[in-house]
Design a protein around this motif. Structure first.
Motif, PDB file in Angstrom:
ATOM      1  N   LYS A   1     -28.531 -11.778 112.389  1.00  7.03           N
ATOM      2  CA  LYS A   1     -29.170 -12.646 113.308  1.00  7.03           C
ATOM      3  C   LYS A   1     -28.090 -13.375 114.095  1.00  7.03           C
ATOM      4  N   THR A   2     -27.999 -13.182 115.413  1.00 10.60           N
ATOM      5  CA  THR A   2     -26.943 -13.908 116.145  1.00 10.60           C
ATOM      6  C   THR A   2     -27.485 -15.558 116.603  1.00 10.60           C
TER       7      THR A   2
ATOM      8  N   PHE B   1     -34.744 -12.296 101.629  1.00 13.77           N
ATOM      9  CA  PHE B   1     -33.420 -12.649 101.094  1.00 13.77           C
ATOM     10  C   PHE B   1     -32.810 -13.281 102.293  1.00 13.77           C
ATOM     11  N   TYR B   2     -32.323 -14.659 102.214  1.00 19.30           N
ATOM     12  CA  TYR B   2     -31.535 -15.208 103.537  1.00 19.30           C
ATOM     13  C   TYR B   2     -30.184 -15.763 103.065  1.00 19.30           C
ATOM     14  N   GLY B   3     -29.206 -15.680 104.200  1.00 25.78           N
ATOM     15  CA  GLY B   3     -28.095 -16.377 103.820  1.00 25.78           C
ATOM     16  C   GLY B   3     -26.941 -15.700 105.048  1.00 25.78           C
ATOM     17  N   THR B   4     -25.749 -15.333 104.686  1.00 28.89           N
ATOM     18  CA  THR B   4     -24.941 -14.829 105.691  1.00 28.89           C
ATOM     19  C   THR B   4     -24.044 -13.700 105.435  1.00 28.89           C
ATOM     20  N   GLN B   5     -23.549 -12.955 105.914  1.00 31.47           N
ATOM     21  CA  GLN B   5     -22.911 -11.770 105.618  1.00 31.47           C
ATOM     22  C   GLN B   5     -21.845 -11.693 106.763  1.00 31.47           C
ATOM     23  N   LYS B   6     -20.784 -11.013 106.557  1.00 31.47           N
ATOM     24  CA  LYS B   6     -19.620 -10.820 107.471  1.00 31.47           C
ATOM     25  C   LYS B   6     -19.984  -9.514 108.235  1.00 31.47           C
ATOM     26  N   ASP B   7     -19.806  -9.477 109.446  1.00 30.26           N
ATOM     27  CA  ASP B   7     -19.853  -8.321 110.296  1.00 30.26           C
ATOM     28  C   ASP B   7     -19.296  -8.535 111.391  1.00 30.26           C
TER      29      ASP B   7
ATOM     30  N   GLY C   1     -15.946  -9.144 111.504  1.00 29.86           N
ATOM     31  CA  GLY C   1     -15.254 -10.439 111.680  1.00 29.86           C
ATOM     32  C   GLY C   1     -15.918 -11.667 111.529  1.00 29.86           C
ATOM     33  N   ILE C   2     -17.118 -11.702 111.830  1.00 25.64           N
ATOM     34  CA  ILE C   2     -18.021 -12.749 112.190  1.00 25.64           C
ATOM     35  C   ILE C   2     -18.973 -12.864 110.866  1.00 25.64           C
ATOM     36  N   TYR C   3     -19.056 -14.103 110.285  1.00 27.12           N
ATOM     37  CA  TYR C   3     -20.182 -14.444 109.434  1.00 27.12           C
ATOM     38  C   TYR C   3     -21.391 -14.729 110.205  1.00 27.12           C
ATOM     39  N   LYS C   4     -22.371 -13.739 110.142  1.00 30.21           N
ATOM     40  CA  LYS C   4     -23.636 -13.812 110.830  1.00 30.21           C
ATOM     41  C   LYS C   4     -24.848 -14.092 109.919  1.00 30.21           C
ATOM     42  N   ALA C   5     -25.873 -15.001 110.342  1.00 30.93           N
ATOM     43  CA  ALA C   5     -26.948 -15.251 109.758  1.00 30.93           C
ATOM     44  C   ALA C   5     -27.629 -13.836 109.288  1.00 30.93           C
ATOM     45  N   VAL C   6     -28.184 -13.577 107.943  1.00 34.61           N
ATOM     46  CA  VAL C   6     -28.672 -12.301 107.532  1.00 34.61           C
ATOM     47  C   VAL C   6     -29.927 -12.605 106.906  1.00 34.61           C
TER      48      VAL C   6
ATOM     49  N   LEU D   1     -28.211 -19.109 106.941  1.00 35.11           N
ATOM     50  CA  LEU D   1     -29.593 -19.357 106.645  1.00 35.11           C
ATOM     51  C   LEU D   1     -29.566 -19.994 105.253  1.00 35.11           C
ATOM     52  N   ALA D   2     -29.704 -21.193 105.102  1.00 34.33           N
ATOM     53  CA  ALA D   2     -29.654 -21.836 103.709  1.00 34.33           C
ATOM     54  C   ALA D   2     -30.915 -21.973 103.133  1.00 34.33           C
TER      55      ALA D   2
END
Length: 470
Positions: free
Chosen positions: A264-265, A235-241, A243-248, A273-274
């Protein structure tokens, strides 16, 4: 064949002509019908006299020098066909005829029943891997009763008759959804869940019998899609870590349980990641970086980005699209919940599409060309045909491009929203939303979105739905 540009009537003699010479030249043609449907062939029958050269202009930027050509129009509307004839003395005569091309309704499309006052918007489509049936995810909104919008799963049989299953009530805004069909027959379904300032998702897991197993509503994670890897899924997307939404990237097993989460930074900004594809050297994803703000505008400095990975999913390279026009257009999380696409063509070039912006780049991410259509309709499709590709645009067109991003064909179709295109038996099938009007008692005309099913061949000619399975 030499085409003369000199035009003379019977009363005007071309330079160098003997003034005593008379001409019996005429320009004359008839058409097989004055009104035809989109995709139907029109035959022209020439009845000119003493002509040696024929020059037709069909009124749609196409021409012909045949004596009695045929033409298939790819757009509806009125078209004035003009014939200019020339004799061997370079005299010319002109004749014109207007035909009307109807946008087909019942002849090509199928319209499932949707009650008056309801929006029916497709936000995902695919093939059920367990039975091979076409399915789509529908967001239904009651604009009269104003009840909570709902998500439905609709699966089509070979007669394009849908069976419907309720999934969940919709929370906040959503313009995208996808399904991970689990090995045990269960369905793990994801929807975007946004407000101007909220960037999250809604995840529902249902048994094979459609009984609810679990619901997870997140304000800190949004998974855009998945790739199958043997029995597991990426799975790919974004997740807050912190305080920053990081590519995940999140790996899950066949039962849908996550066993590895990798942040992923991507640059120094928030990132997502869309869409993601597998390549010969690893993976490449299409996403973006942005600033997330507490006050308006909640999203700023958005930049579409290519992210390259090796076979172990380690980032090897990022390419930010500095040419983009989206930096000032995307201002809230709602603008990030539509459809995004990345494809690789047979020559290695990459094409990406999201938020109304199409970009074609070299295999290493170097820009070739870019086209911007509109951000205001971000539920749009893209599909690779090998050495060409097709997209849908919010202005109601299917457009075909060569590997370098040059448009080589288009079709004005009856819809406005297409989440994806399916290739079935060498043809393309789509479920589209289209804008129309319902007449509601005591409310008058109500603007709504309804659904249609349609199909085209790879040259964007409309075909009957039945030919999809033949």
């Amino acid at each position: 064949m030499l085409i003369f540009v000199v035009s003379c009537t019977k009363d005007e003699k071309a330079d160098g002509m003997d003034p005593e010479l008379e001409t019996n030249l005429t320009a004359c043609f008839s058409v097989s019908k004055d009104t035809l449907t989109l995709g139907e062939s029109l035959q022209l029958i020439n009845c000119s006299k003493d002509a040696v050269i024929y020059s037709y202009d069909f009124g749609n930027n196409e021409t012909s020098n045949q004596e009695s050509p045929s033409i298939t129009f790819k757009e509806g509307g009125n078209f004035t066909i003009t014939l200019v004839t020339y004799d061997d003395q370079r005299h010319s005569e002109t004749s014109s005829h207007t035909v009307f091309v109807e946008t087909p309704v019942d002849s090509y499309y199928h319209f499932p029943d949707i009650s008056h006052g309801l929006n029916g918007l497709p936000i995902g489509i695919g093939i059920n891997p367990h039975n091979g049936n076409i399915y789509y995810l529908e967001k239904s909104e009651d604009l009269v009763g104003l009840t909570l919008p709902k998500f439905y799963y609709k699966e089509l049989n070979n007669n394009f008759i849908p069976t419907t299953n309720y999934i969940a009530d919709m929370q906040f805004n959503s313009g995208h959804g996808f399904i991970n069909f689990l090995g045990n027959g269960n369905k793990n379904i994801h929807f975007s869940r946004t407000l101007p300032e909220l960037y999250g998702s809604q995840e529902i897991t249902l048994k094979s019998t459609w009984l609810l197993m679990s619901t997870v509503n997140s304000a800190t994670k949004y998974l855009y899609g998945t790739l199958k890897e043997d029995v597991n899924s990426i799975f790919y997307g974004t997740q807050k870590d912190n305080g920053i939404y990081k590519a995940v990237i999140e790996k899950r097993n066949a039962n849908g349980d996550a066993f590895d989460v990798q942040f992923k930074t991507i640059g120094s900004n928030n990132a997502m990641l869309a869409d993601m594809i597998k390549t010969e050297n690893g993976y490449v994803a299409f996403g973006g970086t942005f600033d997330k703000n507490i006050t308006t505008p909640h999203i700023t400095n958005y930049s579409p980005t290519l992210i390259f990975f090796d076979t172990n999913l380690a980032v090897t390279k990022t390419v930010a699209y500095g040419h983009t026009v989206l930096g000032t257009h995307i201002t809230e999380a709602n603008h990030l919940n539509g459809a995004y696409h990345i494809i690789q063509l047979s020559n290695g070039n990459l094409a990406t599409y999201g938020n109304g912006e199409l970009t074609v780049s070299k295999p290493d991410g170097g820009l070739i060309t870019s086209h911007y259509f509109s951000i205001h309709n971000d539920i749009q499709a893209m599909i690779s045909l090998g050495d060409t590709f097709v997209i849908s645009t919010g202005d109601g067109y299917l457009r075909k491009y060569d590997p370098n991003g040059t448009e080589i064909g288009k079709l004005k179709y009856n819809g406005n929203f297409i989440p994806d295109l399916l290739e079935i038996n060498n043809n393309l099938f789509f479920v589209a939303g289209y804008r129309t009007t319902d007449k509601i008692v005591n409310l008058g005309d109500l603007s709504v979105v309804k659904i249609l099913y349609g199909a085209v061949d790879k040259d964007l000619n409309l075909i009957s739905l039945e030919s999809i399975f033949n």
